[in-house]
Design a protein around this motif. Structure first.
Motif, mmCIF file in Angstrom:
data_model
loop_
_atom_site.group_PDB
_atom_site.id
_atom_site.type_symbol
_atom_site.label_atom_id
_atom_site.label_comp_id
_atom_site.label_asym_id
_atom_site.label_seq_id
_atom_site.Cartn_x
_atom_site.Cartn_y
_atom_site.Cartn_z
ATOM 1 N N SER A 1 0.804 -1.226 0.000
ATOM 2 C CA SER A 1 0.000 0.000 0.000
ATOM 3 C C SER A 1 0.828 1.264 0.000
ATOM 4 N N ALA A 2 1.792 1.336 0.890
ATOM 5 C CA ALA A 2 2.586 2.565 0.998
ATOM 6 C C ALA A 2 3.355 2.842 -0.283
ATOM 7 N N LEU B 1 4.275 5.265 7.094
ATOM 8 C CA LEU B 1 3.436 4.112 6.761
ATOM 9 C C LEU B 1 4.301 2.932 6.323
ATOM 10 N N VAL B 2 5.300 3.198 5.498
ATOM 11 C CA VAL B 2 6.228 2.136 5.075
ATOM 12 C C VAL B 2 6.889 1.503 6.294
ATOM 13 N N ASP B 3 7.377 2.328 7.214
ATOM 14 C CA ASP B 3 8.066 1.823 8.398
ATOM 15 C C ASP B 3 7.133 1.029 9.314
ATOM 16 N N ALA B 4 5.949 1.560 9.569
ATOM 17 C CA ALA B 4 4.984 0.864 10.426
ATOM 18 C C ALA B 4 4.535 -0.440 9.782
ATOM 19 N N ARG C 1 1.358 2.115 16.143
ATOM 20 C CA ARG C 1 2.088 3.026 15.264
ATOM 21 C C ARG C 1 1.400 3.156 13.908
ATOM 22 N N LEU C 2 0.914 2.057 13.392
ATOM 23 C CA LEU C 2 0.239 2.087 12.095
ATOM 24 C C LEU C 2 -1.026 2.947 12.175
#
Length: 106
Positions: A35-36, A66-69, A90-91
């Motif tokens: 998604s990110a 978002l990528v990191d979470a 976090r997300l």
């Protein structure tokens, strides 16, 4: 957003209600992580029909968060650890931050 991010986030958030029962179901949780990447591509559209604002620093910040979470959620899913997946607030916080700017006030 509604066609990509929402269905994929629903899969992750559903782990809190119904934990995956087997490797196949855990694979579904892991496989929803693009998604990110997709929302950071120029030319894609927001729900309101506007192009994603890839030129804005805050959009890129939200996307990276978002990528990191999402990576952390995927790692938890790979270990088949429901508690870790569920505890990744976090997300949700990342989504909420973005929504305040790009969804709730438009």
């Amino acid at each position: 957003m509604r066609g990509i991010v929402l269905p994929n986030s629903d899969i992750l958030f559903s782990v809190a209600q119904t934990p995956p029962k087997d490797d196949k179901e855990w694979a579904v949780v892991q496989d929803r992580r693009e998604s990110a990447t997709l929302i950071s591509m120029a030319g894609r559209l927001l729900a309101n029909g506007e192009k994603v604002p890839v030129e804005r620093a805050d959009w890129n910040k939200f996307t990276q968060e978002l990528v990191d979470a999402d990576a952390a959620c995927c790692q938890a899913a790979q270990s088949k650890n429901r508690d870790v997946v569920v505890s990744l607030d976090r997300l949700s916080a990342t989504c909420d931050s973005s929504h305040k700017v790009y969804r709730d006030h438009r």
